[in-house]
Design a protein around this motif. Structure first.
Motif, PDB file in Angstrom:
ATOM      1  N   SER A  21       0.829  -1.205   0.000  1.00  0.00           N
ATOM      2  CA  SER A  21       0.000   0.000   0.000  1.00  0.00           C
ATOM      3  C   SER A  21       0.862   1.254   0.000  1.00  0.00           C
ATOM      4  O   SER A  21       0.516   2.250  -0.638  1.00  0.00           O
ATOM      5  N   VAL A  22       1.986   1.211   0.708  1.00  0.00           N
ATOM      6  CA  VAL A  22       2.910   2.350   0.705  1.00  0.00           C
ATOM      7  C   VAL A  22       3.521   2.519  -0.683  1.00  0.00           C
ATOM      8  O   VAL A  22       3.638   3.630  -1.209  1.00  0.00           O
ATOM      9  N   SER A  23       3.908   1.402  -1.294  1.00  0.00           N
ATOM     10  CA  SER A  23       4.506   1.456  -2.630  1.00  0.00           C
ATOM     11  C   SER A  23       3.522   2.010  -3.654  1.00  0.00           C
ATOM     12  O   SER A  23       3.877   2.827  -4.510  1.00  0.00           O
ATOM     13  N   LEU A  24       2.263   1.583  -3.563  1.00  0.00           N
ATOM     14  CA  LEU A  24       1.258   2.068  -4.506  1.00  0.00           C
ATOM     15  C   LEU A  24       0.887   3.519  -4.232  1.00  0.00           C
ATOM     16  O   LEU A  24       0.518   4.259  -5.147  1.00  0.00           O
ATOM     17  N   GLY A  25       0.973   3.924  -2.952  1.00  0.00           N
ATOM     18  CA  GLY A  25       0.757   5.336  -2.640  1.00  0.00           C
ATOM     19  C   GLY A  25       1.803   6.206  -3.309  1.00  0.00           C
ATOM     20  O   GLY A  25       1.502   7.287  -3.835  1.00  0.00           O
ATOM     21  N   PHE A  26       3.044   5.736  -3.297  1.00  0.00           N
ATOM     22  CA  PHE A  26       4.108   6.447  -4.013  1.00  0.00           C
ATOM     23  C   PHE A  26       3.823   6.456  -5.512  1.00  0.00           C
ATOM     24  O   PHE A  26       3.996   7.472  -6.192  1.00  0.00           O
ATOM     25  N   ASP A  27       3.388   5.320  -6.051  1.00  0.00           N
ATOM     26  CA  ASP A  27       3.125   5.209  -7.484  1.00  0.00           C
ATOM     27  C   ASP A  27       2.074   6.206  -7.937  1.00  0.00           C
ATOM     28  O   ASP A  27       2.224   6.880  -8.961  1.00  0.00           O
ATOM     29  N   ARG A  28       0.987   6.297  -7.193  1.00  0.00           N
ATOM     30  CA  ARG A  28      -0.102   7.222  -7.551  1.00  0.00           C
ATOM     31  C   ARG A  28       0.399   8.660  -7.574  1.00  0.00           C
ATOM     32  O   ARG A  28       0.133   9.417  -8.512  1.00  0.00           O
ATOM     33  N   GLU A  29       1.156   9.031  -6.529  1.00  0.00           N
ATOM     34  CA  GLU A  29       1.647  10.402  -6.450  1.00  0.00           C
ATOM     35  C   GLU A  29       2.692  10.674  -7.518  1.00  0.00           C
ATOM     36  O   GLU A  29       2.752  11.765  -8.093  1.00  0.00           O
ATOM     37  N   ALA A  30       3.550   9.679  -7.794  1.00  0.00           N
ATOM     38  CA  ALA A  30       4.618   9.859  -8.778  1.00  0.00           C
ATOM     39  C   ALA A  30       4.067  10.066 -10.186  1.00  0.00           C
ATOM     40  O   ALA A  30       4.674  10.749 -11.010  1.00  0.00           O
ATOM     41  N   LEU A  31       2.903   9.507 -10.465  1.00  0.00           N
ATOM     42  CA  LEU A  31       2.320   9.657 -11.800  1.00  0.00           C
ATOM     43  C   LEU A  31       1.471  10.918 -11.923  1.00  0.00           C
ATOM     44  O   LEU A  31       1.647  11.702 -12.866  1.00  0.00           O
ATOM     45  N   ILE A  32       0.533  11.136 -10.978  1.00  0.00           N
ATOM     46  CA  ILE A  32      -0.447  12.207 -11.168  1.00  0.00           C
ATOM     47  C   ILE A  32      -0.535  13.153  -9.968  1.00  0.00           C
ATOM     48  O   ILE A  32      -1.474  13.932  -9.872  1.00  0.00           O
ATOM     49  N   GLY A  33       0.439  13.105  -9.056  1.00  0.00           N
ATOM     50  CA  GLY A  33       0.388  13.956  -7.880  1.00  0.00           C
ATOM     51  C   GLY A  33       0.389  15.432  -8.221  1.00  0.00           C
ATOM     52  O   GLY A  33       1.022  15.870  -9.190  1.00  0.00           O
ATOM     53  N   THR A  34      -0.314  16.222  -7.404  1.00  0.00           N
ATOM     54  CA  THR A  34      -0.384  17.676  -7.610  1.00  0.00           C
ATOM     55  C   THR A  34       0.338  18.452  -6.514  1.00  0.00           C
ATOM     56  O   THR A  34       0.412  19.675  -6.581  1.00  0.00           O
ATOM     57  N   GLY A  35       0.844  17.728  -5.517  1.00  0.00           N
ATOM     58  CA  GLY A  35       1.488  18.403  -4.389  1.00  0.00           C
ATOM     59  C   GLY A  35       0.520  18.707  -3.266  1.00  0.00           C
ATOM     60  O   GLY A  35       0.927  19.229  -2.226  1.00  0.00           O
ATOM     61  N   ALA A  36      -0.762  18.393  -3.450  1.00  0.00           N
ATOM     62  CA  ALA A  36      -1.755  18.650  -2.407  1.00  0.00           C
ATOM     63  C   ALA A  36      -1.697  17.549  -1.352  1.00  0.00           C
ATOM     64  O   ALA A  36      -1.128  16.476  -1.580  1.00  0.00           O
ATOM     65  N   ASN A  37      -2.319  17.834  -0.186  1.00  0.00           N
ATOM     66  CA  ASN A  37      -2.420  16.861   0.912  1.00  0.00           C
ATOM     67  C   ASN A  37      -1.052  16.328   1.347  1.00  0.00           C
ATOM     68  O   ASN A  37      -0.867  15.134   1.559  1.00  0.00           O
ATOM     69  N   LYS A  38      -0.088  17.239   1.416  1.00  0.00           N
ATOM     70  CA  LYS A  38       1.257  16.929   1.893  1.00  0.00           C
ATOM     71  C   LYS A  38       2.010  15.962   0.982  1.00  0.00           C
ATOM     72  O   LYS A  38       2.981  15.325   1.405  1.00  0.00           O
ATOM     73  N   GLY A  39       1.555  15.848  -0.256  1.00  0.00           N
ATOM     74  CA  GLY A  39       2.244  14.988  -1.215  1.00  0.00           C
ATOM     75  C   GLY A  39       3.240  15.762  -2.045  1.00  0.00           C
ATOM     76  O   GLY A  39       3.691  16.844  -1.677  1.00  0.00           O
ATOM     77  N   PHE A  40       3.595  15.223  -3.206  1.00  0.00           N
ATOM     78  CA  PHE A  40       4.535  15.882  -4.104  1.00  0.00           C
ATOM     79  C   PHE A  40       3.967  15.898  -5.519  1.00  0.00           C
ATOM     80  O   PHE A  40       2.979  15.214  -5.822  1.00  0.00           O
ATOM     81  N   VAL A  41       4.575  16.684  -6.386  1.00  0.00           N
ATOM     82  CA  VAL A  41       4.106  16.825  -7.774  1.00  0.00           C
ATOM     83  C   VAL A  41       4.592  15.637  -8.595  1.00  0.00           C
ATOM     84  O   VAL A  41       5.783  15.299  -8.586  1.00  0.00           O
ATOM     85  N   GLY A  42       3.659  14.998  -9.311  1.00  0.00           N
ATOM     86  CA  GLY A  42       3.998  13.843 -10.122  1.00  0.00           C
ATOM     87  C   GLY A  42       4.449  14.223 -11.522  1.00  0.00           C
ATOM     88  O   GLY A  42       4.458  15.389 -11.921  1.00  0.00           O
ATOM     89  N   VAL A  43       4.818  13.208 -12.288  1.00  0.00           N
ATOM     90  CA  VAL A  43       5.354  13.414 -13.639  1.00  0.00           C
ATOM     91  C   VAL A  43       4.352  14.141 -14.528  1.00  0.00           C
ATOM     92  O   VAL A  43       4.701  15.079 -15.250  1.00  0.00           O
ATOM     93  N   ALA A  44       3.079  13.730 -14.481  1.00  0.00           N
ATOM     94  CA  ALA A  44       2.075  14.298 -15.385  1.00  0.00           C
ATOM     95  C   ALA A  44       1.809  15.768 -15.122  1.00  0.00           C
ATOM     96  O   ALA A  44       1.319  16.481 -16.012  1.00  0.00           O
ATOM     97  N   ASN A  45       2.113  16.257 -13.909  1.00  0.00           N
ATOM     98  CA  ASN A  45       1.838  17.651 -13.567  1.00  0.00           C
ATOM     99  C   ASN A  45       3.106  18.479 -13.348  1.00  0.00           C
ATOM    100  O   ASN A  45       3.038  19.581 -12.803  1.00  0.00           O
TER     101      ASN A  45
END
Length: 379
Positions: free
Chosen positions: A208-232
């Motif tokens: 689940s941690v690995s997939l959480g990284f995957d989701r953010e790495a592809l389409i993350g926007t930086g919201a909710n304490k995450g980071f910006v993904g490749v698509a954005n």
């Protein structure tokens, strides 16, 4: 008991009044022998009673009927409690297997937990599998030197000043973000499953941690304490595919855009339904042969997951309208801490539970944003 009575009767005959006559030496020896015989008889009786009590305790421990008043209860209550209730229940259930009736069905048949688990959720990280660079750091922030412009070169005469300037660089700072998953498990579940149970729990949490990284790495926007993904990521190239994918022209154009900036496509990421739509494309109108098939003959041949030789990766995190094409060597996954699995019985003490957690710190960085093309399907 008979022997003891005989010894007692003989001893009574010797029990004379010492006021009239004292015992002779022979009589004293006889008296001593009779007393020894009585003591031995008492010892034998005592051992017999102890053996009988032990035998009855054993029968009571193995019989499921002991609570129904079928055995004598002359022993103290404390001795009865020496029987372990769980052991008694287990023996009772074992015996009940042979007396199960249609009315009881399988109510007394115990279950055994399987030591192997069926894992219905086993996707791996698409971003990491696509070949992006992995960077490990212990620092809070990782900095990439990014060259924005190159030196200016020119022809000069002898002893003339050499051309200068043109070079521009700046650091790209990346801060790995914490990705975590946790829960509390009932201690009964943990104890019944044994050590084998914690292995799939650990795998599930870390996945689940690995997939959480995957989701953010592809389409993350930086919201909710995450980071910006490749698509954005700011500065990536974009391309429109009007009316959807009717052929592979959009991919040809995207690969050309990458070549124009001295890059090349090494990975394509899309949603599963997008890939299914591409596989449904036919070579010609009315043909059964898929456009993506390598076979020159039968349409039943397998289709490799690739477009124009570039591997295709499937992720349910990608929107059905977007496709990413990139050079994986130009993308960096920065890991400050690998996913780690930990357990603790302290947090769940008052709930009789065991706390489990998995934590990682990671982020994605695209120093050369032009090495990515996002294809967007429009009406």
């Amino acid at each position: 008991m008979v022997k003891r009575d005989e010894y007692t009767d003989l001893l009574k005959k010797l029990d004379l009044d010492p006021a009239t006559r004292s015992l002779s030496a022979a009589e004293r020896r006889t008296e001593s022998e009779l007393l020894d015989g009585i003591a031995k008889a008492d010892g034998a009786v005592k051992r017999h009673l102890e053996a009988a009590a032990a035998e009855e305790n054993a029968m009571r421990a193995t019989s499921p009927l002991q609570l129904m008043g079928t055995t004598r209860k002359h022993e103290p209550k404390e001795e009865r409690m020496a029987v372990i209730p769980g052991e008694l229940l287990a023996r009772s259930v074992e015996i009940s297997r042979g007396i199960t009736t249609p009315g009881t069905s399988k109510a007394f048949s115990p279950e055994e937990a399987a030591r192997k688990f069926v894992d219905l959720l086993a996707p791996q990280s698409v971003v990491m599998a696509s070949g992006v660079n992995r960077v490990t750091t212990n620092a809070e922030t990782y900095s990439f030197p990014v060259i924005r412009s190159d030196f200016t070169a020119g022809f000069v005469g002898e002893l003339d000043d050499l051309p200068t300037g043109g070079f521009g660089a700046e650091p790209l700072k990346v801060t790995p973000k914490k990705i975590a998953a946790a829960d509390i498990l009932a201690n009964e579940l943990v104890e019944d499953g044994g050590s084998a149970f914690m292995d799939p729990v650990a795998k599930s949490l870390m996945r689940s941690v690995s997939l959480g990284f995957d989701r953010e790495a592809l389409i993350g926007t930086g919201a909710n304490k995450g980071f910006v993904g490749v698509a954005n990521t700011p500065g990536i190239q974009t391309l429109e595919a009007k009316g959807g994918f009717k052929d592979l022209d959009a991919f040809v154009a995207a690969f050309g855009k990458l070549e124009a900036v001295n890059s090349k496509a090494t990975a394509v990421v899309m949603h599963p339904t997008t890939w299914a739509g591409l596989m449904a494309l036919r070579e010609t109108s009315g043909s059964l042969k898929p456009l993506l098939s390598e076979s020159a003959g039968s349409p039943t041949a397998g289709i490799q997951r690739a477009i124009l030789g570039v591997p295709v990766w499937i992720s349910s995190f990608m929107p059905g309208t977007d496709v990413l094409a990139y050079e994986a060597d130009q993308i960096f996954a920065v890991w400050r801490k690998d996913a780690g699995f930990q357990i603790s019985d302290q947090f769940g003490f008052l709930k009789d539970g065991t706390a489990v957690r998995a934590i990682a710190r990671a982020a994605i960085a695209v120093p050369n944003a032009s090495a990515v093309v996002k294809i967007t399907v429009t009406a």
